[in-house]
Scaffold this motif. Structure first.
Motif, PDB file in Angstrom:
ATOM      1  N   VAL A 238      -3.884   6.988  -0.347  1.00 32.45           N
ATOM      2  CA  VAL A 238      -3.224   6.015   0.206  1.00 32.45           C
ATOM      3  C   VAL A 238      -2.371   5.094  -0.666  1.00 32.45           C
ATOM      4  O   VAL A 238      -2.749   4.375  -1.603  1.00 32.45           O
ATOM      5  CB  VAL A 238      -4.113   5.097   0.803  1.00 32.45           C
ATOM      6  N   ALA A 239      -1.064   5.582  -0.786  1.00 33.69           N
ATOM      7  CA  ALA A 239       0.004   5.023  -2.008  1.00 33.69           C
ATOM      8  C   ALA A 239      -0.030   3.519  -1.913  1.00 33.69           C
ATOM      9  O   ALA A 239       0.138   2.740  -2.841  1.00 33.69           O
ATOM     10  CB  ALA A 239       1.194   5.806  -1.673  1.00 33.69           C
ATOM     11  N   SER A 240       0.167   2.928  -0.838  1.00 31.44           N
ATOM     12  CA  SER A 240       0.491   1.395  -0.417  1.00 31.44           C
ATOM     13  C   SER A 240       0.102   0.918   0.780  1.00 31.44           C
ATOM     14  O   SER A 240       0.063   1.826   1.944  1.00 31.44           O
ATOM     15  CB  SER A 240       2.106   1.066  -0.729  1.00 31.44           C
ATOM     16  N   LEU A 241      -0.334  -0.246   0.823  1.00 29.17           N
ATOM     17  CA  LEU A 241      -0.694  -0.912   2.114  1.00 29.17           C
ATOM     18  C   LEU A 241       0.087  -2.393   2.164  1.00 29.17           C
ATOM     19  O   LEU A 241      -0.333  -3.017   1.307  1.00 29.17           O
ATOM     20  CB  LEU A 241      -2.119  -1.125   2.228  1.00 29.17           C
ATOM     21  N   SER A 242       0.662  -2.625   3.227  1.00 29.21           N
ATOM     22  CA  SER A 242       1.244  -3.980   3.290  1.00 29.21           C
ATOM     23  C   SER A 242       1.042  -4.412   4.805  1.00 29.21           C
ATOM     24  O   SER A 242       1.158  -3.732   5.806  1.00 29.21           O
ATOM     25  CB  SER A 242       3.111  -3.591   3.116  1.00 29.21           C
TER      26      SER A 242
ATOM     27  N   LYS B 137       1.163   3.756   3.655  1.00 34.23           N
ATOM     28  CA  LYS B 137       1.874   4.898   3.159  1.00 34.23           C
ATOM     29  C   LYS B 137       1.126   5.772   2.724  1.00 34.23           C
ATOM     30  O   LYS B 137       0.248   5.478   1.801  1.00 34.23           O
ATOM     31  CB  LYS B 137       3.139   4.510   2.230  1.00 34.23           C
ATOM     32  N   PHE B 138       0.991   7.152   3.072  1.00 38.48           N
ATOM     33  CA  PHE B 138       0.505   8.359   2.540  1.00 38.48           C
ATOM     34  C   PHE B 138       1.045   9.359   1.584  1.00 38.48           C
ATOM     35  O   PHE B 138       2.301   9.381   1.960  1.00 38.48           O
ATOM     36  CB  PHE B 138      -0.595   9.077   3.527  1.00 38.48           C
TER      37      PHE B 138
ATOM     38  N   THR C 215       5.241  12.517   1.961  1.00 35.77           N
ATOM     39  CA  THR C 215       4.956  11.117   2.244  1.00 35.77           C
ATOM     40  C   THR C 215       5.214  10.761   3.650  1.00 35.77           C
ATOM     41  O   THR C 215       6.069  11.285   4.581  1.00 35.77           O
ATOM     42  CB  THR C 215       5.942  10.240   1.423  1.00 35.77           C
ATOM     43  N   SER C 216       4.184  10.154   4.350  1.00 36.43           N
ATOM     44  CA  SER C 216       4.131   9.588   5.645  1.00 36.43           C
ATOM     45  C   SER C 216       3.826   8.144   5.888  1.00 36.43           C
ATOM     46  O   SER C 216       3.314   7.631   4.824  1.00 36.43           O
ATOM     47  CB  SER C 216       3.307  10.409   6.517  1.00 36.43           C
ATOM     48  N   GLN C 217       3.869   7.651   7.047  1.00 38.03           N
ATOM     49  CA  GLN C 217       3.642   6.194   7.178  1.00 38.03           C
ATOM     50  C   GLN C 217       3.339   6.023   8.576  1.00 38.03           C
ATOM     51  O   GLN C 217       3.920   6.549   9.492  1.00 38.03           O
ATOM     52  CB  GLN C 217       4.944   5.416   6.818  1.00 38.03           C
ATOM     53  N   SER C 218       2.128   5.088   8.676  1.00 38.24           N
ATOM     54  CA  SER C 218       1.624   4.714   9.806  1.00 38.24           C
ATOM     55  C   SER C 218       1.644   3.154  10.043  1.00 38.24           C
ATOM     56  O   SER C 218       1.383   2.615   9.159  1.00 38.24           O
ATOM     57  CB  SER C 218       0.226   5.474  10.168  1.00 38.24           C
ATOM     58  N   SER C 219       1.684   2.628  11.122  1.00 37.04           N
ATOM     59  CA  SER C 219       1.671   1.352  11.298  1.00 37.04           C
ATOM     60  C   SER C 219       0.798   1.026  12.585  1.00 37.04           C
ATOM     61  O   SER C 219       0.654   1.549  13.549  1.00 37.04           O
ATOM     62  CB  SER C 219       3.035   0.603  11.432  1.00 37.04           C
TER      63      SER C 219
END
Length: 261
Positions: free
Chosen positions: A157-161, A228-229, A235-239
């Protein structure tokens, strides 16, 4: 008319004796030929050169190949030799192709990136502070996400916003990097905290939350969280987006799920 006279019994003996002698001669000839073959085999190789003969260029008439030329000489094989005919070539080619397809399929199945699911587990803790001087409500909202990894390798889990909105206005943001790592074919709970400030044009929220005659002090907020994973160079992103009710009158706590990060 004449009469047939029987042969004397003594005439058969010379014939039998002659036949026996012929058999003995044939056996002697056979033994002599075998002895000649054995005698020839005992003799070393001899190059017979004459007017129309040519000495072998390979062995130079010795009958032996030099050791230093073993890797240089090429043996001539007749075209009709069985060793030159391929055996079961189609079968081997087919098996090789099927094996390659199987290996490629397994590699694609295990290494092809699968989706990483993010589920909202709700708000667990809300801490409330009041700035009586400026009529501001301060909120610290702790929420939980469940991240499911369906891949056969770990996902970072690269980042969480996260962003908190009230009446379509952003009142709080939070960003965290290097959050966690999800093991293959597993899920994990991730906690994060977002601070929001309701004041200024929303100062009426302060009076609503501190008004003692109101029994229920719930305000509606909108939370948008992006994750962001990173895995296998991909790299992928889920919201996740959700409206939530928050009690702003006092601190409220819900038990955190076990194993949450």
């Amino acid at each position: 008319m004449g009469a047939v006279l029987p042969l004397p019994s003594g005439s058969a003996a010379p014939r039998q004796r002659k036949a026996a002698e012929e058999e003995e001669e044939e056996e002697d000839d056979l033994l002599d030929s075998q002895d000649r073959v054995e005698d020839i085999a005992k003799f070393p190789y001899v190059e017979f050169t004459g007017q129309d003969s040519i000495t072998c260029p390979t062995c130079q008439g010795t009958g032996c190949i030099p050791t230093e030329q073993v890797n240089e000489l090429v043996a001539l094989i007749p075209y009709s030799d069985q060793r030159l005919r391929p055996q079961r070539t189609k079968l081997y080619v087919l098996l090789s192709v099927l094996l390659c397809l199987l290996v490629c399929g397994l590699v694609v199945f295990f290494l092809f990136p699968h989706s990483v699911l993010v589920e909202d587990e709700g708000i667990k803790v809300v801490q409330v502070w009041f700035d009586h001087k400026n009529s501001v409500v301060l909120l610290a909202i702790t929420a939980t996400l469940r991240i499911r990894n369906s891949n056969f390798y770990s996902v970072a889990v690269a980042s969480l916003s996260s962003q908190v909105q009230y009446m379509n206005t952003v009142v709080g943001t939070q960003q965290v990097t290097n959050v966690s790592s999800i093991l293959p074919l597993s899920d994990k709970l991730v906690n994060f905290t977002v601070k929001a400030e309701l004041g200024g044009p929303f100062s009426y929220v302060y009076f609503f939350c501190t008004y003692p005659k109101v029994k229920v002090h719930n305000v509606v907020i909108f939370m948008r969280t992006s994750v962001k994973f990173s895995y296998v160079g991909h790299t992928s992103q889920s919201s996740v987006e959700r409206y939530r009710y928050v009690d702003c009158s006092s601190n409220s706590t819900h038990p955190l799920a076990p194993g949450a990060a």
